[in-house]
Write an enzyme that holds these catalytic residues in place. Structure first.
Site, PDB file in Angstrom:
ATOM      1  N   ASP A  64      24.562  69.147  71.676  1.00 18.95           N
ATOM      2  CA  ASP A  64      24.684  68.653  70.305  1.00 18.95           C
ATOM      3  C   ASP A  64      23.477  69.036  69.458  1.00 18.95           C
ATOM      4  O   ASP A  64      23.615  69.320  68.270  1.00 18.95           O
ATOM      5  CB  ASP A  64      24.865  67.129  70.302  1.00 18.95           C
ATOM      6  CG  ASP A  64      26.300  66.765  70.602  1.00 18.95           C
ATOM      7  OD1 ASP A  64      27.191  67.361  69.979  1.00 18.95           O
ATOM      8  OD2 ASP A  64      26.535  65.903  71.471  1.00 18.95           O
TER       9      ASP A  64
ATOM     10  N   HIS B 171      34.497  70.199  75.966  1.00 23.95           N
ATOM     11  CA  HIS B 171      34.705  69.360  77.141  1.00 23.95           C
ATOM     12  C   HIS B 171      35.692  69.902  78.154  1.00 23.95           C
ATOM     13  O   HIS B 171      35.624  69.566  79.319  1.00 23.95           O
ATOM     14  CB  HIS B 171      34.939  67.916  76.725  1.00 23.95           C
ATOM     15  CG  HIS B 171      33.615  67.343  76.346  1.00 23.95           C
ATOM     16  ND1 HIS B 171      33.079  67.526  75.097  1.00 23.95           N
ATOM     17  CD2 HIS B 171      32.660  66.753  77.095  1.00 23.95           C
ATOM     18  CE1 HIS B 171      31.864  67.023  75.084  1.00 23.95           C
ATOM     19  NE2 HIS B 171      31.578  66.550  76.267  1.00 23.95           N
TER      20      HIS B 171
ATOM     21  N   GLU C 163      19.583  64.229  70.372  1.00 23.13           N
ATOM     22  CA  GLU C 163      20.577  65.304  70.255  1.00 23.13           C
ATOM     23  C   GLU C 163      20.974  65.553  68.806  1.00 23.13           C
ATOM     24  O   GLU C 163      21.964  66.225  68.545  1.00 23.13           O
ATOM     25  CB  GLU C 163      21.787  65.029  71.146  1.00 23.13           C
ATOM     26  CG  GLU C 163      22.449  63.693  71.003  1.00 23.13           C
ATOM     27  CD  GLU C 163      23.644  63.529  71.949  1.00 23.13           C
ATOM     28  OE1 GLU C 163      24.081  64.508  72.583  1.00 23.13           O
ATOM     29  OE2 GLU C 163      24.170  62.404  72.022  1.00 23.13           O
TER      30      GLU C 163
ATOM     31  N   CYS D  62      19.396  67.137  79.455  1.00 17.82           N
ATOM     32  CA  CYS D  62      20.651  66.992  80.205  1.00 17.82           C
ATOM     33  C   CYS D  62      21.776  67.834  79.607  1.00 17.82           C
ATOM     34  O   CYS D  62      22.893  67.805  80.093  1.00 17.82           O
ATOM     35  CB  CYS D  62      21.063  65.524  80.281  1.00 17.82           C
ATOM     36  SG  CYS D  62      21.387  64.797  78.683  1.00 17.82           S
TER      37      CYS D  62
HETATM   38  C1  PEP Z   1      24.609  67.178  74.888  1.00 18.65           C
HETATM   39  O1  PEP Z   1      25.026  67.017  73.749  1.00 18.65           O
HETATM   40  O2  PEP Z   1      23.821  68.077  75.223  1.00 18.65           O
HETATM   41  C2  PEP Z   1      25.049  66.283  75.971  1.00 18.65           C
HETATM   42  C3  PEP Z   1      24.474  66.313  77.155  1.00 18.65           C
HETATM   43  O3  PEP Z   1      26.085  65.468  75.719  1.00 18.65           O
HETATM   44  P1  PEP Z   1      27.621  65.957  75.571  1.00 18.65           P
HETATM   45  O4  PEP Z   1      27.705  67.381  76.004  1.00 18.65           O
HETATM   46  O5  PEP Z   1      28.406  65.057  76.445  1.00 18.65           O
HETATM   47  O6  PEP Z   1      27.854  65.742  74.112  1.00 18.65           O
HETATM   48 MG    MG Z   2      25.965  65.171  73.244  1.00 18.26          MG
END
Ligand code: PEP
Ligand code: MG
Length: 587
Positions: free
Chosen positions: A458, A193, A434, A505
């Site tokens: 994920d 993140h 995911e 996404c």
């Molecule tokens: C993912 O896991 O691809 C996703 C879009 O969610 P995050 O990156 O926020 O876990």
């Molecule tokens: Mg995710």
């Protein structure tokens, strides 16, 4: 010392500036036994250190308020309160009276309190753990003579490159964009993140450098190349000139690409792809709305929480979701319910877990904290009056989670109706695919899900059993692994056979080469970071869907990720030649 440190490209851009080394970790405290006659002096030393910390915290709070606003600055109020907590100080004093040196006494008490808060069943107490940790570091640094510096004390215009082990939420809210030109961290990967946040903020960043903080002294100059993931220590004049030239070329590429930001994303054989944008911080929404995207494919609401001392209430959430919905003027805005836990924590608000990515995260936490969850659902249903808001559920592994959420949504609607508060009734609810469980059993969600969105960050992590945030595993994090491609294709086929929109996404969608394979796997909606919108459109507009399909078939049938990569690279080169914009795609 090696002058070129290779990390992981996290946020593009080349910057040159002085190092700002940031050590924000609990220091080692030597055991020190004091004689009886020193006890009073040691207690006085403790109070003096607390006074210094108080003054510093007030100054930091004031600055955070100027940069990040009153809400974010409140994080420091909690620390100021803890600093004056009588129970903490009297306990530290009692240890000093048992002949412990002030720093050891403080260290022991803060460890006790952090453990006690972390295990608490009261969420408000759990949320205090991060504050206690910050306080722990700050006061110990003063007592041990390591300085009472403000960790992010960088003068405006310094153009500094922050080098730190990990960028915690409380550090992030203090960042002054006018002082910080780049971010470099020892930990992290492209999908952790800190990387996602740096891209959102448009700050060039390199993560996963492993030991940059211990290699640097703090007085060096650096070139940070966010695109190649490189740090050059004390560059020569010639190196500076080379990188400055590359920075110029990157800017030109970007300006060239920006021209097609508003073009339609349609393949040469007429297949229309919807390109949406990921919004991580609510304040980005206006800018994201001008990125050329057709709506929001993922809003990560946990960034409303990260770095805060407490959860945002319904009104605040309602305001934020409404702001995003309005910024997109009726285009779809997919808002994901809180994905807190894993590496996305509000200020230390969770009990320690040995495997947080397999633990109390996302939908699991929300369903266990129905009040917290219902507050968010109520805010979403209310904000949906102002636009095309859709609700998306993270980390789902089982249909039960979706049915339980739908029951809560019904409850929220009944409450709002009884209170005569306006809300929208038929807000679509979709499931994030995911986890391998959700992808393999994707058909089980068909009756309860109105769309699917594949979270490849994920999905790759859980399919390949590779921690997405572990820099040492970064080369094993291969989205082109045949297992991942097959799960994506299955999700895409099952969803579309039943008339459901299937979006991707995760970060895969933002990488040109990977966006190409996704289109070939049948994906027709991509949600990407704002800077990637024109890049992805350029790829889509330069290929036919049938060519992408043929490439994807070859990639799916490859035996390894490397083989799949070769298949795709070869075809992309054939389609685009040596165009510089796919440089990123091909490195
Ligand atoms: C993912 O896991 O691809 C996703 C879009 O969610 P995050 O990156 O926020 O876990
Ligand atoms: Mg995710």
């Amino acid at each position: 010392m090696e002058r070129a440190l290779q990390g992981i490209s996290a946020s593009p851009g080349i910057v040159i500036g002085p190092v700002h080394l940031l050590h924000w970790e609990v220091p080692d405290v030597p055991q020190r036994i004091i004689p009886d006659e020193d006890i009073e002096g040691e207690i006085a030393r403790l109070h003096q250190a607390l006074g210094v910390a108080r003054g510093r915290l007030r100054a930091v709070r004031e600055r955070a308020e100027r940069h990040a606003g009153e809400e974010d600055a409140r994080i420091f109020d909690a620390q100021l309160l803890l600093l004056d907590d009588h129970e903490i100080t009297s306990r530290v004093e009692s240890y000093i009276r048992q002949n412990l040196g002030a720093e050891k006494a403080f260290d022991v008490v803060l460890l006790e309190w952090r453990q006690h808060f972390a295990r608490s069943t009261v969420p408000m107490l759990r949320e205090r753990v991060g504050d206690l940790t910050d306080l722990h570091i700050r006061v110990l640094s003063i007592l041990l003579g390591l300085g009472d510096h403000d960790p992010v004390d960088v003068p405006k215009g310094a153009n500094a490159i922050i080098v730190t082990h990990d960028l915690t939420p409380s550090l992030t809210v203090q960042l002054d964009r006018e002082a910080i030109a780049g971010i470099a961290t020892d930990s992290g990967t492209r999908t952790s993140h800190v990387a996602i946040l740096a891209r959102s903020l448009g700050i060039p960043a390199v993560v996963g450098l492993r030991d940059a903080t211990s290699r640097l002294r703090g007085d060096e100059r650096l070139v940070l190349d966010g695109s190649s993931g490189m740090l050059i220590v004390n560059p020569s004049e010639a190196e500076v000139a080379t990188f400055a030239h590359r920075a110029l070329l990157e800017k030109q590429d970007e300006a060239e690409l920006a021209k097609i930001a508003d073009a339609e994303a349609v393949t040469t054989d007429g297949v229309r792809i919807t390109v949406r944008v990921n919004v991580d911080l609510p304040e980005e929404s206006d800018q994201a709305a001008h990125s050329g995207a057709e709506g929001v494919g993922l809003m990560r609401t946990e960034f409303l929480v990260v770095g805060r001392a407490s959860m945002p209430d319904e009104e605040e959430q309602y305001r934020e979701y409404t702001k995003v919905a309005k910024a997109f003027h009726g285009q779809p805005v997919v808002i994901r319910t809180f994905d807190i836990g894993g590496d996305k924590l509000p200020v230390g608000g969770f009990p320690h877990e040995a495997n947080p990515f397999l633990g109390w995260r996302a939908i699991r936490m929300c369903l266990d904290e129905p009040l917290l969850f219902k507050t968010q659902l109520r805010a979403l249903l209310r904000a949906a009056v102002h636009g095309d808001i859709r609700i998306m559920l993270p980390l789902v592994v089982s249909l039960d989670e979706v049915t339980a959420t739908r029951a809560l949504i019904r409850e929220a609607m009944q409450e709002l109706e009884a209170q005569q508060i306006p809300f929208k009734r038929d807000v679509p609810v979709g499931v994030m695919i995911e986890t391998p469980a959700a992808a393999v059993a994707v058909d089980t969600f068909l009756d309860e899900s109105e769309f699917f969105s594949i979270g490849t960050n994920d999905l790759v992590q859980y399919t390949l059993a590779v921690d997405r945030g572990n820099a040492n595993m970064a080369s094993r994090f291969t989205p082109l692994h045949p297992a991942v491609l097959r799960l994506i294709r299955r999700t895409s086929e099952v969803g579309q056979a039943h008339g459901l929109e299937v979006c991707v996404c995760g970060e895969m969608a933002s990488e040109p080469l990977l966006a190409f394979v996704l289109v070939g796997l049948g994906i027709r909606q991509l949600s990407v970071n704002p800077r990637a919108v024109p890049l992805v459109k350029r790829i889509i507009r330069g290929v036919s869907a049938s060519f992408a399909r043929e490439a994807a078939d070859a990639a799916v049938n490859a035996r390894t990720a490397a083989e799949a990569q070769r298949e795709l690279e070869f075809r992309l080169r054939a389609a685009f030649g040596n165009v510089s914009f796919i440089r990123d795609a091909l490195h």
